[in-house]
Design an enzyme around this catalytic site. Structure first.
Site, PDB file in Angstrom:
ATOM      1  N   GLU A 134       7.971  16.025  -1.841  1.00 37.78           N
ATOM      2  CA  GLU A 134       8.661  15.203  -0.819  1.00 37.78           C
ATOM      3  C   GLU A 134       7.757  14.888   0.371  1.00 37.78           C
ATOM      4  OE1 GLU A 134       8.925  18.349  -1.150  1.00 37.78           O
ATOM      5  OE2 GLU A 134       9.221  19.314   0.796  1.00 37.78           O
ATOM      6  N   CYS A 151       9.031  24.939  -3.986  1.00 38.10           N
ATOM      7  CA  CYS A 151       8.417  25.979  -3.173  1.00 38.10           C
ATOM      8  C   CYS A 151       9.405  27.117  -2.864  1.00 38.10           C
ATOM      9  CB  CYS A 151       7.827  25.328  -1.925  1.00 38.10           C
ATOM     10  SG  CYS A 151       6.319  26.128  -1.415  1.00 38.10           S
ATOM     11  N   HIS A 158       5.186  20.655  -2.804  1.00 35.43           N
ATOM     12  CA  HIS A 158       6.133  19.779  -2.099  1.00 35.43           C
ATOM     13  C   HIS A 158       5.895  18.322  -2.507  1.00 35.43           C
ATOM     14  CE1 HIS A 158       7.595  22.615   1.047  1.00 35.43           C
ATOM     15  NE2 HIS A 158       6.486  23.230   0.742  1.00 35.43           N
TER      16      HIS A 158
END
Ligand code: GLN
Length: 188
Positions: A170, A78, A168
């Site tokens: 994560e 990002c 994302h």
């Protein structure tokens, strides 16, 4: 293997946790000496303008660029992808300029427009992903491979040892994209 996570701003902690779950040493990068002895570095999501300002203030911008030019594997998610990109179509400047893509900042709109979706990744199939005011990849240079798509648009790209994602990984439980990055770090 030690992986650094740029921690001046943004979702550093989440990346560190994902990497530790995969059994590697993961350390925050806040100052130039933190770049020593790394096998790879993650540039997390957040706010690219703020990240660049803080990176420059910490004296990290130049040594980071140099380390990446010398082949340190990097994974930008990002805002991290925005920092790596050669061109930002709706912004007057670019930052590290090492990944030959043109990105459009905030292409998915405001914070409230954030969403979860599947990204189709080569060799992995559907991977869950979170998009938060995500950039869109509008142009991909000749040396850049598209490894993942969302709505037929590039969402995960690779050029040499640099990996970039508009989303994302994560923020999900799925660690396969991080695993892919670690494989890249093991090869270098
Ligand atoms: N909109 C942010 C930027 O332009 C990126 C958002 C994110 O990292 N989730 O830097």
């Amino acid at each position: 293997m030690k992986i650094g996570v740029l921690a001046v701003q943004g979702a550093a902690r989440e990346h560190i946790l994902c990497l530790r779950k995969l059994g590697v040493e993961a350390v925050p990068v806040l100052r130039p000496p933190d770049l020593l002895d790394l096998s790879g570095i993650v540039l997390p999501g957040g706010e690219s303008t703020a990240q660049w300002r803080l990176l420059s203030r910490a004296g990290l911008a130049e040594p980071l660029k140099k380390a990446l030019e010398e082949g340190l594997p990097a994974f930008g998610t990002c805002a991290g992808l925005i920092l790596l990109a050669k061109e930002i179509t709706n912004w007057p400047e670019h930052y590290l300029g090492l990944l030959d893509v043109a990105v459009e900042r905030n292409a998915t709109g405001r914070q409230v427009d954030s969403f979860e979706a599947e990204v189709e990744v080569d060799g992995l199939g559907e991977v869950p992903a979170v998009f938060i005011r995500a950039p869109a990849i509008r142009r991909v240079g000749r040396g850049v491979e598209v490894l993942g798509t969302h709505d037929d648009e590039p969402a995960l790209v690779k050029q040499g040892a640099i990996l970039g994602a508009t989303f994302h990984p994560e923020l999900t439980e799925d660690l396969r994209v991080h695993e892919l990055f670690l494989n890249l770090c093991r090869k270098e």
